[in-house]
Write an enzyme that holds these catalytic residues in place. Structure first.
Site, mmCIF file in Angstrom:
data_model
loop_
_atom_site.group_PDB
_atom_site.id
_atom_site.type_symbol
_atom_site.label_atom_id
_atom_site.label_comp_id
_atom_site.label_asym_id
_atom_site.label_seq_id
_atom_site.Cartn_x
_atom_site.Cartn_y
_atom_site.Cartn_z
ATOM 1 N N ALA A 61 -14.048 -36.628 49.603
ATOM 2 C CA ALA A 61 -15.174 -36.015 48.907
ATOM 3 C C ALA A 61 -16.340 -37.004 48.785
ATOM 4 O O ALA A 61 -16.188 -38.204 49.023
ATOM 5 C CB ALA A 61 -14.754 -35.551 47.524
ATOM 6 N N GLU A 109 -6.507 -33.083 52.936
ATOM 7 C CA GLU A 109 -6.267 -31.720 52.466
ATOM 8 C C GLU A 109 -6.770 -30.680 53.467
ATOM 9 O O GLU A 109 -6.155 -29.626 53.634
ATOM 10 C CB GLU A 109 -6.927 -31.523 51.101
ATOM 11 C CG GLU A 109 -6.205 -32.283 49.986
ATOM 12 C CD GLU A 109 -6.982 -32.287 48.681
ATOM 13 O OE1 GLU A 109 -6.432 -31.818 47.667
ATOM 14 O OE2 GLU A 109 -8.132 -32.773 48.686
#
Length: 255
Positions: A61, A109
């Site tokens: 992120a 992910e």
């Protein structure tokens, strides 16, 4: 655009393009969802490759962006974050992740949302959120545990350590390791092969496996039986069986 979709020969490549590390900021997450939904609905896309480029898949992120968010903001954003990744996981077509370099945090992910993962020998994967005082928030605690088992998932999530390609292969986090320069070639070839297959049967197979894993065996068998019987109403089933009888196995050509 930080994410693009290019289609060739039935294969749609969803390409992350946010140099230098493909950090998954909010705009990238939202675009990823849009393109996953587009790939799901396009008839000319029969299989999908997730790719971050030759150097890095996605290093996680955008931490600076996240640092500026407080609890109320993340309560709202976390749902959209998960929905973006779930949109990828629910593409009703075969999806392969072509992993080069770092696939960390959200990058790992995202790779977990694929059906198959081909990693370069330079790949490093992990869930380092614990080092930020956090846990994975885009499906890592759920998809990783289902893929490699709870003990191995807890090892990665509790420690935040990175695993190289060979260890990732041993633990089942990736399915194949190839030279880094050949990752996309191998991933595209895998997708192109399946793109020539029976689209409805592949969709049925994916849903039966994925949905069955989320329930008990009896319900899973019901899901399988329903799809199995339903495919007898398709032209692909007629084409496949006719080809088998007339020409022998493995020679059917599907539209």
């Amino acid at each position: 655009m930080t994410v693009t979709l290019e289609v060739s020969g039935g294969v749609g490549t969803i390409r992350l393009d946010r140099p230098p590390m493909n950090a998954l900021d909010i705009a990238t997450q939202d675009r990823l969802r849009e393109l996953a939904e587009e790939a799901s609905g396009r008839d000319d896309v029969r299989a999908v490759v997730l790719y971050g480029g030759e150097k890095v898949f996605a290093a996680g992120a955008d931490i600076k962006e996240m640092q500026a968010m407080d609890h109320p903001a993340m309560v709202v954003r976390s749902k959209a974050l998960q929905e973006s990744f779930t949109a990828v996981a629910r593409i009703p077509k075969p999806v392969v992740a072509a992993v080069t370099g770092y696939a960390l945090g959200g990058g790992c992910e995202l790779a977990l949302c694929a059906d198959f993962r081909i990693a370069g020998d330079n790949a490093k994967l992990g869930q380092p959120e614990i080092m930020l005082g956090l846990i994975p928030g885009a499906g890592g605690t759920q998809r990783l545990a289902r893929l490699v088992g709870p003990a191995k998932a807890k090892d990665l999530i509790f420690t935040g350590r990175h695993v190289k390609a060979d260890e990732a292969l041993t633990m089942g986090l990736v399915d194949r390791v190839v030279p880094a320069a050949e990752v996309y070639e191998h991933a595209h070839a895998w997708a192109a092969r399946l793109a020539k297959g029976p689209a409805l049967a592949l969709r049925a197979a994916k849903e039966a496996v994925d949905a069955g894993l989320e329930t008990d065996i009896d319900t899973g068998l019901t899901i399988e039986r329903t799809w199995f019987a339903g495919l007898f109403a398709t032209e692909d089933r007629e084409r496949g069986m006719r080809s088998f009888v007339d020409e022998g196995p493995g020679k059917a050509k599907f539209l």
